[in-house]
Design a protein around this motif. Sequence first.
Motif, PDB file in Angstrom:
ATOM      1  N   LYS A  40       1.018  -1.251  -0.044  1.00 53.75           N
ATOM      2  CA  LYS A  40       0.045  -0.076  -0.006  1.00 53.75           C
ATOM      3  C   LYS A  40       0.856   1.369   0.100  1.00 53.75           C
ATOM      4  O   LYS A  40       2.009   1.183   0.294  1.00 53.75           O
ATOM      5  CB  LYS A  40      -0.780   0.217   1.278  1.00 53.75           C
ATOM      6  N   VAL A  41       0.256   2.474  -0.231  1.00 52.30           N
ATOM      7  CA  VAL A  41       1.154   3.613  -0.406  1.00 52.30           C
ATOM      8  C   VAL A  41       0.264   4.719   0.104  1.00 52.30           C
ATOM      9  O   VAL A  41      -1.134   4.697   0.197  1.00 52.30           O
ATOM     10  CB  VAL A  41       1.482   4.072  -1.646  1.00 52.30           C
ATOM     11  N   SER A  42       0.677   5.638   0.682  1.00 50.60           N
ATOM     12  CA  SER A  42      -0.107   6.893   1.036  1.00 50.60           C
ATOM     13  C   SER A  42       0.636   8.199   0.580  1.00 50.60           C
ATOM     14  O   SER A  42       1.558   7.969  -0.386  1.00 50.60           O
ATOM     15  CB  SER A  42       0.025   7.079   2.822  1.00 50.60           C
ATOM     16  N   SER A  43       0.220   9.474   0.542  1.00 48.45           N
ATOM     17  CA  SER A  43       0.693  10.766   0.168  1.00 48.45           C
ATOM     18  C   SER A  43       1.131  11.463   1.193  1.00 48.45           C
ATOM     19  O   SER A  43       0.840  11.419   2.452  1.00 48.45           O
ATOM     20  CB  SER A  43      -0.349  11.177  -0.891  1.00 48.45           C
ATOM     21  N   TYR A  44       2.042  12.509   0.972  1.00 45.54           N
ATOM     22  CA  TYR A  44       2.585  13.332   1.810  1.00 45.54           C
ATOM     23  C   TYR A  44       1.564  14.109   2.497  1.00 45.54           C
ATOM     24  O   TYR A  44       1.266  14.393   3.659  1.00 45.54           O
ATOM     25  CB  TYR A  44       3.413  14.423   1.234  1.00 45.54           C
ATOM     26  N   GLY A  45       0.493  14.621   1.554  1.00 49.63           N
ATOM     27  CA  GLY A  45      -0.607  15.378   2.233  1.00 49.63           C
ATOM     28  C   GLY A  45      -1.424  14.698   2.947  1.00 49.63           C
ATOM     29  O   GLY A  45      -2.076  15.229   4.034  1.00 49.63           O
ATOM     30  N   ARG A  46      -1.891  13.357   2.840  1.00 50.91           N
ATOM     31  CA  ARG A  46      -2.550  12.606   3.477  1.00 50.91           C
ATOM     32  C   ARG A  46      -2.040  12.287   4.737  1.00 50.91           C
ATOM     33  O   ARG A  46      -2.662  12.573   6.211  1.00 50.91           O
ATOM     34  CB  ARG A  46      -2.949  11.212   2.793  1.00 50.91           C
ATOM     35  N   ILE A  47      -0.724  12.234   5.054  1.00 54.59           N
ATOM     36  CA  ILE A  47       0.171  12.025   6.193  1.00 54.59           C
ATOM     37  C   ILE A  47      -0.128  13.347   7.082  1.00 54.59           C
ATOM     38  O   ILE A  47      -0.268  13.302   8.280  1.00 54.59           O
ATOM     39  CB  ILE A  47       1.470  11.765   5.969  1.00 54.59           C
ATOM     40  N   ALA A  48       0.008  14.380   6.583  1.00 55.35           N
ATOM     41  CA  ALA A  48      -0.166  15.731   6.861  1.00 55.35           C
ATOM     42  C   ALA A  48      -1.444  15.889   7.675  1.00 55.35           C
ATOM     43  O   ALA A  48      -1.675  16.314   8.728  1.00 55.35           O
ATOM     44  CB  ALA A  48       0.307  16.890   5.969  1.00 55.35           C
ATOM     45  N   VAL A  94       3.661  -3.497  -5.947  1.00 58.98           N
ATOM     46  CA  VAL A  94       3.008  -2.390  -6.503  1.00 58.98           C
ATOM     47  C   VAL A  94       3.700  -2.094  -7.846  1.00 58.98           C
ATOM     48  O   VAL A  94       4.863  -1.663  -8.058  1.00 58.98           O
ATOM     49  CB  VAL A  94       3.545  -1.184  -5.435  1.00 58.98           C
ATOM     50  N   GLU A  95       2.703  -2.035  -8.803  1.00 53.46           N
ATOM     51  CA  GLU A  95       3.333  -1.767 -10.414  1.00 53.46           C
ATOM     52  C   GLU A  95       3.289  -0.264 -10.376  1.00 53.46           C
ATOM     53  O   GLU A  95       2.496   0.602  -9.889  1.00 53.46           O
ATOM     54  CB  GLU A  95       2.197  -2.415 -11.104  1.00 53.46           C
ATOM     55  N   VAL A  96       4.519   0.080 -11.016  1.00 50.54           N
ATOM     56  CA  VAL A  96       4.773   1.568 -11.209  1.00 50.54           C
ATOM     57  C   VAL A  96       4.687   1.725 -12.758  1.00 50.54           C
ATOM     58  O   VAL A  96       5.475   1.156 -13.589  1.00 50.54           O
ATOM     59  CB  VAL A  96       6.138   1.826 -10.505  1.00 50.54           C
ATOM     60  N   VAL A 137       2.081   5.450  -9.586  1.00 49.29           N
ATOM     61  CA  VAL A 137       1.374   4.345  -8.984  1.00 49.29           C
ATOM     62  C   VAL A 137      -0.121   4.552  -8.892  1.00 49.29           C
ATOM     63  O   VAL A 137      -0.692   5.743  -9.008  1.00 49.29           O
ATOM     64  CB  VAL A 137       1.788   4.311  -7.406  1.00 49.29           C
ATOM     65  N   ASP A 138      -0.672   3.409  -9.301  1.00 52.20           N
ATOM     66  CA  ASP A 138      -2.158   3.595  -9.591  1.00 52.20           C
ATOM     67  C   ASP A 138      -2.799   3.572  -8.023  1.00 52.20           C
ATOM     68  O   ASP A 138      -2.822   2.766  -7.310  1.00 52.20           O
ATOM     69  CB  ASP A 138      -2.707   1.988  -9.955  1.00 52.20           C
ATOM     70  N   MET A 139      -3.303   4.852  -7.608  1.00 50.35           N
ATOM     71  CA  MET A 139      -3.760   5.137  -6.325  1.00 50.35           C
ATOM     72  C   MET A 139      -5.224   4.508  -5.957  1.00 50.35           C
ATOM     73  O   MET A 139      -5.331   4.280  -4.762  1.00 50.35           O
ATOM     74  CB  MET A 139      -3.809   6.694  -6.086  1.00 50.35           C
TER      75      MET A 139
END
Length: 133
Positions: free
Chosen positions: A19-27, A91-93, A100-102
């Motif tokens: 899984k991945v997250s984004s900088y903004g979501r973490i913030a 995770v395919e890039v 990445v397919d969010m």
Amino acid sequence: MVSFYAKVYEVVRCIPTGKVSSYGRIARMLWAPQASRAVGYALRGLRHRIHDPDYSDIPWHRVVSKEGIIRVGVQGEEDLLQVELLQTEGVEVGAPKYRVDMKKHLWKGLSPEEVGELIEQLELLKEAATDRA
DNA sequence: ATGTTGACGGTTG
DNA sequence: TCAACCGCCAACA
């Protein structure tokens, strides 16, 4: 006070494999909706600390931009380490933009309650550490 | 105390 | 979709 960076690291530790997250979501999880840039700054140094036991367990590569775009090419030269680490986890890039397919890999994130508990634990740890000193 | 530095994000054309 | 512009924020010197 526990530093902002320390809080970022704790949340990032919670991102599951694949899984991945984004900088903004973490913030936003940390109640600092405008601090996405600072989140990125907190993470940028980790790739060079893979041998430091205090930081080697932080999956920094699972954080990408809101659109799923991976930053390659820091300081002119292309660095695909993050891309490789993600692919290793399944995770395919996409090329050539390294995206990445969010829709598929975005991590739901932590609830405010879970974040609260996380921070609380950090505070306790810090308190214990300062008492010892 | 103040200025600099960006793994960002939203807006605009 | 893409790029240029701009506002934000925490750490550090």
